[in-house]
Design a protein around this motif. Structure first.
Motif, PDB file in Angstrom:
ATOM      1  N   LEU A  59       0.732  -1.229   0.092  1.00  0.00           N
ATOM      2  CA  LEU A  59       0.114  -0.009  -0.019  1.00  0.00           C
ATOM      3  C   LEU A  59       1.009   1.220  -0.130  1.00  0.00           C
ATOM      4  O   LEU A  59       0.491   2.303  -0.619  1.00  0.00           O
ATOM      5  CB  LEU A  59      -1.011  -0.238   1.020  1.00  0.00           C
ATOM      6  N   TRP A  60       1.983   1.265   0.799  1.00  0.00           N
ATOM      7  CA  TRP A  60       3.018   2.444   0.696  1.00  0.00           C
ATOM      8  C   TRP A  60       3.461   2.626  -0.583  1.00  0.00           C
ATOM      9  O   TRP A  60       3.630   3.667  -1.055  1.00  0.00           O
ATOM     10  CB  TRP A  60       3.982   2.210   1.598  1.00  0.00           C
ATOM     11  N   ILE A  61       3.964   1.462  -0.976  1.00  0.00           N
ATOM     12  CA  ILE A  61       4.425   1.584  -2.762  1.00  0.00           C
ATOM     13  C   ILE A  61       3.409   2.351  -3.621  1.00  0.00           C
ATOM     14  O   ILE A  61       3.630   3.145  -4.427  1.00  0.00           O
ATOM     15  CB  ILE A  61       4.793   0.395  -3.294  1.00  0.00           C
ATOM     16  N   GLY A  62       2.315   2.120  -3.285  1.00  0.00           N
ATOM     17  CA  GLY A  62       1.155   2.871  -3.857  1.00  0.00           C
ATOM     18  C   GLY A  62       0.814   3.947  -3.703  1.00  0.00           C
ATOM     19  O   GLY A  62       0.503   4.700  -4.747  1.00  0.00           O
ATOM     20  N   ASP A  63       0.752   4.326  -2.493  1.00  0.00           N
ATOM     21  CA  ASP A  63       0.315   5.748  -2.012  1.00  0.00           C
ATOM     22  C   ASP A  63       1.176   6.740  -1.663  1.00  0.00           C
ATOM     23  O   ASP A  63       0.899   7.827  -1.327  1.00  0.00           O
ATOM     24  CB  ASP A  63      -1.029   5.670  -1.357  1.00  0.00           C
ATOM     25  N   VAL A  64       2.627   6.123  -1.356  1.00  0.00           N
ATOM     26  CA  VAL A  64       3.431   7.400  -0.968  1.00  0.00           C
ATOM     27  C   VAL A  64       3.731   8.545  -2.017  1.00  0.00           C
ATOM     28  O   VAL A  64       3.866   9.626  -1.638  1.00  0.00           O
ATOM     29  CB  VAL A  64       4.971   6.858  -0.273  1.00  0.00           C
ATOM     30  N   ALA A 106      15.245  -0.245  -8.149  1.00  0.00           N
ATOM     31  CA  ALA A 106      15.148  -0.318  -6.522  1.00  0.00           C
ATOM     32  C   ALA A 106      15.254  -1.908  -6.208  1.00  0.00           C
ATOM     33  O   ALA A 106      14.641  -2.725  -6.639  1.00  0.00           O
ATOM     34  CB  ALA A 106      13.797   0.202  -6.111  1.00  0.00           C
ATOM     35  N   GLY A 107      16.081  -2.444  -5.244  1.00  0.00           N
ATOM     36  CA  GLY A 107      16.093  -3.808  -4.895  1.00  0.00           C
ATOM     37  C   GLY A 107      15.543  -4.423  -3.675  1.00  0.00           C
ATOM     38  O   GLY A 107      15.368  -5.394  -3.454  1.00  0.00           O
ATOM     39  N   THR A 108      14.847  -3.453  -3.019  1.00  0.00           N
ATOM     40  CA  THR A 108      14.219  -3.964  -1.796  1.00  0.00           C
ATOM     41  C   THR A 108      12.808  -3.159  -1.827  1.00  0.00           C
ATOM     42  O   THR A 108      12.642  -1.987  -2.509  1.00  0.00           O
ATOM     43  CB  THR A 108      15.099  -3.381  -0.594  1.00  0.00           C
ATOM     44  N   LEU A 112      12.203   1.023  -2.808  1.00  0.00           N
ATOM     45  CA  LEU A 112      11.008   1.581  -3.763  1.00  0.00           C
ATOM     46  C   LEU A 112      10.214   2.541  -3.185  1.00  0.00           C
ATOM     47  O   LEU A 112       9.796   3.257  -4.025  1.00  0.00           O
ATOM     48  CB  LEU A 112      10.259   0.214  -4.168  1.00  0.00           C
ATOM     49  N   ILE A 113       9.990   2.360  -1.803  1.00  0.00           N
ATOM     50  CA  ILE A 113       8.838   3.408  -1.146  1.00  0.00           C
ATOM     51  C   ILE A 113       9.945   4.811  -1.211  1.00  0.00           C
ATOM     52  O   ILE A 113       9.143   5.801  -1.413  1.00  0.00           O
ATOM     53  CB  ILE A 113       8.533   2.986   0.238  1.00  0.00           C
ATOM     54  N   VAL A 114      11.023   4.806  -0.797  1.00  0.00           N
ATOM     55  CA  VAL A 114      11.936   6.083  -0.933  1.00  0.00           C
ATOM     56  C   VAL A 114      11.621   6.712  -2.478  1.00  0.00           C
ATOM     57  O   VAL A 114      11.449   7.864  -2.439  1.00  0.00           O
ATOM     58  CB  VAL A 114      13.310   5.715  -0.322  1.00  0.00           C
ATOM     59  N   ALA A 115      12.249   5.566  -3.183  1.00  0.00           N
ATOM     60  CA  ALA A 115      12.206   6.279  -4.665  1.00  0.00           C
ATOM     61  C   ALA A 115      10.674   6.846  -5.371  1.00  0.00           C
ATOM     62  O   ALA A 115      10.780   7.902  -5.929  1.00  0.00           O
ATOM     63  CB  ALA A 115      12.446   5.065  -5.778  1.00  0.00           C
ATOM     64  N   ARG A 116       9.801   6.204  -4.715  1.00  0.00           N
ATOM     65  CA  ARG A 116       8.461   6.826  -4.910  1.00  0.00           C
ATOM     66  C   ARG A 116       8.140   7.946  -4.380  1.00  0.00           C
ATOM     67  O   ARG A 116       7.440   8.755  -5.167  1.00  0.00           O
ATOM     68  CB  ARG A 116       7.247   5.630  -4.611  1.00  0.00           C
TER      69      ARG A 116
END
Length: 511
Positions: A59-64, A106-108, A112-116
């Motif tokens: 969900l964080w990957i989706g909405d951050v 992104a490898g983790t 990926l959350i930080v990159a988003r």
């Protein structure tokens, strides 16, 4: 306000014959953001398999991205008004392309959350600048309506191009390739934009208030985070504290804007009923739609077994409907009325979402395709006309701030929609009962269940997957029902708030 655009910029914008070519650069920026937003949903099953994120991380990957962009849009819109809208658009597009590479590799889940999140910072510079530049390029109201329609239609086309191109890439390359498609678009945008776009900014705008920037960011992220966490895990002290901190920061932001001689956001804009009504309509529409859209790609792939490219094609009717409706929306609003077109569009979306409560695991495509087409037509009419109302409600030197408010409503709605409706889907899904030996990862996400089934005995895996898919569809239909209720409420609110609103003759006015 006493500030005005520099006369040279205004004259160039009115008379330069290249304004339609300049518009093509602006719609490339919109395409960039729209494609990025849609390919993520398609790539989610692959990200789940490769990075093995938990349900919360997914969900964080989706909405951050939406969290950060919602917190920074007003600040970036105001910054563009000050340092130049062309400059901030080109810098933002360059950063967007570069950070897309970071997303791709992104490898983790954490990276990926930080990159988003970083992509959200770059994305916040793009959308307000594009709408503000349209306001300054097109002074004739009918030309501007058409330009806004093309702008909106491109965003809709991006939602179609994203899944189709993304689906093709996912079938031939790894999931990171869906982010790399941003690079060629960004390169063309920057190279052509340097030559074609006129610079425009507000003269004597006053300083860019960093305290307001921080208050806006903390306020938006705090409130949206609290809603998301409460919907997913219920109320905890940390959730309540985040919500209260966010609300206090937003209150302080509003108070500060009312006192500053040159505010980041002129709160007096909200005294205009048409402006407030259009912003509220946008927020509720996206709130009702986004959670559903986020999970629809997973339904098409993981429940119905479609390949990514086929799933992308299946979502095409929504974009086709939005493109066609967006191009004629301005004419329709002038012929009938703003509130008829906006409220009618929202009601149509609500009824289409209500129809989606009837879907099951093996629902045929005609129902899905027809519902998506109606959603697209309704969105094309309502979003195009509300954008036009918002732009024409304010003096052109405030176009950046007004556009930022519009986009903030959009992104806040997206974040809340994914948080609330997404949490409905996740909550129902997690409670499915699998056979003995069902791993915890299967309860985290449907992608996790598909992967877990591959490592289980054939019969147990099939039984577990059957239960998981049924629970996912149950959650999806419940979310569709909630979305339908929100959209029908939005249609009612728009009917009252947009009463007497018109598009003719430049600034909108009350009849």
């Amino acid at each position: 306000m006493t500030s005005t655009l520099r006369p040279t910029t205004t004259t160039e914008a009115v008379k330069r014959p290249g304004r339609w070519l300049a518009l093509s650069v602006l719609v490339l920026a919109v395409l960039l953001v729209a494609v990025d937003a849609t390919v993520l949903g398609l790539a989610t099953p692959y990200i789940s398999e490769d990075l093995e994120p938990s349900g919360t991380q997914l969900l964080w990957i989706g909405d951050v991205y939406s969290f950060v962009i919602a917190g920074l849009l007003v600040s970036m819109g105001s910054l563009g008004d000050r340092i130049g809208r062309k400059r901030i658009l080109l810098v933002g597009a360059t950063a967007f392309g570069a950070i897309s590479v970071l997303n791709a590799y992104a490898g983790t889940p954490e990276l990926l959350i930080v990159a988003r999140a970083l992509l959200g910072v770059a994305g916040a510079t793009l959308m307000p600048a594009t709408l503000a530049l349209i306001r300054n390029l097109f002074h004739d109201p009918r030309e501007r309506s058409l330009a806004v329609g093309i702008w909106g239609a491109t965003a809709s086309a991006g939602t179609a191009v994203g899944p189709i191109v993304g689906g093709f890439l996912l079938e031939h390359f790894w999931w990171g390739s869906v982010f790399l498609i941003n690079l060629p678009v960004m390169i063309v945008l920057v190279l052509v934009g340097i030559r074609l776009l006129p610079e425009s900014r507000t003269a004597n705008p006053g300083p860019w208030d960093l305290v307001s920037v921080v208050l806006s960011l903390v306020g938006m992220i705090g409130v949206v985070y609290a809603v998301k966490e409460a919907a997913t895990h219920g109320f905890a002290w940390s959730t309540v504290a985040a919500g209260l901190l966010g609300a206090a920061a937003l209150y302080a932001f509003v108070r500060r804007q009312l006192r500053l001689p040159a505010p980041l956001l002129d709160m007096r804009l909200f005294r205009h009923r048409g402006f407030s009504g259009a912003v509220l309509a946008d927020l509720l529409t996206i709130l009702g739609l986004s959670g559903l859209v986020f999970f629809l790609s997973q339904y098409l792939q993981l429940v119905q077994g479609r390949r990514p490219f086929e799933a992308g094609l299946a979502e095409l009717p929504a974009a086709v409907g939005a493109v066609v409706a967006g191009l004629v929306a301005g004419r329709a609003a002038r012929r009938f009325s703003v509130r008829v077109v906006v409220s009618g569009g929202l009601a149509a979306i609500g009824l289409a979402l209500a129809a989606l409560t009837l879907i099951g695991r093996s629902t045929g495509y005609p129902l899905l395709g027809a519902a998506l087409l109606v959603v697209g037509v309704g969105a094309g009419f309502s979003f195009t006309v509300t954008a036009d109302v918002i732009l024409s409600s304010v003096p052109k030197e405030q176009a950046g701030s007004a556009s930022a408010v519009s986009e903030t409503a959009y992104e806040l709605g997206a974040a809340l929609g994914i948080a609330v409706l997404g949490s409905i889907v996740t909550g129902v899904y997690r409670d499915f009962t699998g056979p003995a030996g069902t791993p915890d990862a299967a309860h985290e996400s449907l992608g996790g269940a598909v992967e877990a089934a591959a490592g289980m005995p054939a019969h147990s895996g099939a039984v577990m997957l059957d239960a998981a898919r049924t629970a996912f569809v149950d959650g999806l239909t419940l979310a569709a029902g909630a979305g339908a209720a929100v959209l029908l409420a939005a249609a009612g609110a728009a009917w009252f708030l947009l009463r007497g609103q018109k598009l003719e003759g430049g600034p909108a006015h009350h009849a």
